[in-house]
Scaffold this motif. Structure first.
Motif, PDB file in Angstrom:
ATOM      1  N   LEU A   1       0.828  -1.120  -0.075  1.00 54.33           N
ATOM      2  CA  LEU A   1      -0.098  -0.040   0.110  1.00 54.33           C
ATOM      3  C   LEU A   1       0.870   1.381   0.162  1.00 54.33           C
ATOM      4  O   LEU A   1       0.585   2.154  -0.872  1.00 54.33           O
TER       5      LEU A   1
ATOM      6  N   GLY B   1       2.459   2.105  -3.379  1.00 55.77           N
ATOM      7  CA  GLY B   1       1.682   2.228  -4.630  1.00 55.77           C
ATOM      8  C   GLY B   1       1.048   0.912  -5.347  1.00 55.77           C
ATOM      9  O   GLY B   1       0.648   1.174  -6.326  1.00 55.77           O
TER      10      GLY B   1
ATOM     11  N   GLY C   1      -6.634  -2.294  -8.838  1.00 53.44           N
ATOM     12  CA  GLY C   1      -7.974  -2.231  -9.726  1.00 53.44           C
ATOM     13  C   GLY C   1      -8.133  -2.919 -10.944  1.00 53.44           C
ATOM     14  O   GLY C   1      -7.356  -3.862 -11.179  1.00 53.44           O
TER      15      GLY C   1
ATOM     16  N   LYS D   1     -11.080   0.124  -5.280  1.00 50.61           N
ATOM     17  CA  LYS D   1     -10.967   1.286  -6.080  1.00 50.61           C
ATOM     18  C   LYS D   1      -9.920   2.091  -5.518  1.00 50.61           C
ATOM     19  O   LYS D   1      -9.219   2.773  -6.006  1.00 50.61           O
ATOM     20  N   ASP D   2      -9.635   2.075  -3.967  1.00 49.37           N
ATOM     21  CA  ASP D   2      -8.646   3.041  -3.456  1.00 49.37           C
ATOM     22  C   ASP D   2      -8.164   2.173  -2.252  1.00 49.37           C
ATOM     23  O   ASP D   2      -8.783   1.401  -1.782  1.00 49.37           O
ATOM     24  N   ALA D   3      -7.172   2.900  -1.611  1.00 39.45           N
ATOM     25  CA  ALA D   3      -6.954   2.513  -0.118  1.00 39.45           C
ATOM     26  C   ALA D   3      -7.867   2.484   0.831  1.00 39.45           C
ATOM     27  O   ALA D   3      -7.407   1.846   1.773  1.00 39.45           O
ATOM     28  N   ASP D   4      -8.978   3.462   0.644  1.00 37.41           N
ATOM     29  CA  ASP D   4      -9.923   3.064   1.749  1.00 37.41           C
ATOM     30  C   ASP D   4     -10.876   2.156   1.448  1.00 37.41           C
ATOM     31  O   ASP D   4     -11.893   2.103   2.421  1.00 37.41           O
ATOM     32  N   ASP D   5     -10.890   1.179   0.540  1.00 35.11           N
ATOM     33  CA  ASP D   5     -11.633   0.141   0.659  1.00 35.11           C
ATOM     34  C   ASP D   5     -11.692  -0.702   1.909  1.00 35.11           C
ATOM     35  O   ASP D   5     -10.480  -1.062   2.214  1.00 35.11           O
TER      36      ASP D   5
ATOM     37  N   LYS E   1      -8.519  -2.486   3.730  1.00 34.94           N
ATOM     38  CA  LYS E   1      -8.208  -1.551   4.884  1.00 34.94           C
ATOM     39  C   LYS E   1      -8.031  -2.725   6.041  1.00 34.94           C
ATOM     40  O   LYS E   1      -7.327  -2.721   7.043  1.00 34.94           O
TER      41      LYS E   1
END
Length: 331
Positions: free
Chosen positions: A11, A14, A19, A51-55, A59
């Motif tokens: 994470l 990157g 995705g 879709k992003d690191a907040d998924d 997490k």
């Protein structure tokens, strides 16, 4: 396990999440020791859809990984023969790490050493084993049967099951197939498959005494979901594997079969009868079958040596016992 411990690093640099719509065969660089063979395709599927690191799922896995990395002790059901690089890297984070597997083989070893006549299964599954399938195997010629099971939890769609059914039948080989009643999402489809398969070619059961099946001389290859228990049992039995992983660690396990241990073929992301037929034939016939079976036998010998007196897992197992005794005395 090592790849999971690296999730926070992936994470941070990157590499996660990657995705949808990306090159799944691109190598993952953030897992030390696996840079040359681990692909995006070999990581759990939820990394593809985040879709992003907040998924939330991503997490959660990152938090579990970070928490696990703070453990004082790791006890791993593996052996350095199989995963020396991973065990080495884990010990850089958690120095007190015991690689004491395969545990089922160690249990068998202790039973034998004590003269036990107990031949009962030590499966962790609650499904009732059908031991009659062993009598059916006795009637088959050596290395003529494809053993098929996708474990306790894998769920197939009706279309996926039909593709496997067609590919297996078209391969022309005998089949011992574990079809759990709850394995197919469409109710009743399992019964339809049972009625459709040629009776002279197949044996359908709800659950198998897997260690005994894998040890049987009639079994030529194992079509598996690549779960870790099945992986270890097949390796100890010296049976090559055709891998169709379903989720979590199974994705990485199947990559090890084909690229590191060289004892199987990886069929992940494929749901096609022609490919199933082709790969079953490759596993069972000709030069590929000979090569894979030899590699599987050689690896089985190495793993058995690791649990024998003086082997790495033998030493680690007894170190764990002695360390636990010392802890108890000091309490």
């Amino acid at each position: 396990m090592w790849a999971y411990l690296c999730i926070p690093k992936l994470l941070e640099n990157g590499e996660l999440p990657f995705g949808e719509g990306v090159d799944l065969d691109e190598l993952v660089k953030g897992v030390p020791g696996m840079e040359s063979f681990l692909r995006r395709r070999d990581l759990p599927e939820f990394f593809r859809v985040a879709k992003d690191a907040d998924d939330s799922e991503l997490k959660f896995m990152a938090n579990v990984s970070a928490y696990s990395g703070k453990a004082r002790v790791f006890i791993l059901n593996t052996t350095e023969v199989l995963e020396s690089t991973a065990v080495h890297h884990i010990r850089t984070l958690i120095p007190v790490t015991y690689a004491v597997g395969p545990l089922h083989a160690i249990l068998d070893l202790y039973r034998s050493a004590r003269g036990s006549t107990d031949t009962s299964s030590h499966s962790s599954s609650l499904w009732q084993e059908d031991t009659e399938c062993l009598n059916w195997l006795d009637l088959q010629t050596d290395k003529s049967v494809v053993y098929v099971t996708f474990g306790s939890f894998t769920m197939l769609t009706r279309e996926e099951l039909h593709e496997f059914y067609s590919g297996l039948v078209n391969s022309g080989h005998k089949i011992l197939w574990v079809l759990r009643p709850d394995m197919v999402q469409s109710r009743g489809w399992t019964d339809e498959i049972k009625k459709s398969l040629p009776k002279e070619q197949e044996k359908i059961i709800s659950w198998a005494p897997q260690q005994k099946v894998l040890a049987h001389q009639a079994v030529g290859c194992f079509l598996t979901h690549s779960g870790w228990n099945s992986t270890l049992e097949s390796i100890v039995a010296g049976v090559p594997m055709l891998c169709w992983p379903f989720f979590l660690d199974q994705q990485i396990n199947s990559r090890f079969f084909s690229e590191i241990w060289r004892i199987g073929l990886d069929m992940k992301d494929i749901r096609n009868r022609e490919v199933v037929e082709k790969m079953v034939r490759e596993m069972m016939d000709g030069e590929s079958a000979v090569r894979l079976r030899k590699s599987a036998r050689d690896l089985a010998d190495d793993v058995k040596e690791s649990i024998a007196d003086g082997g790495s897992s033998f030493r680690e197992f007894h170190r764990l016992i002695e360390d636990k005794k010392s802890m108890s005395i000091g309490q």
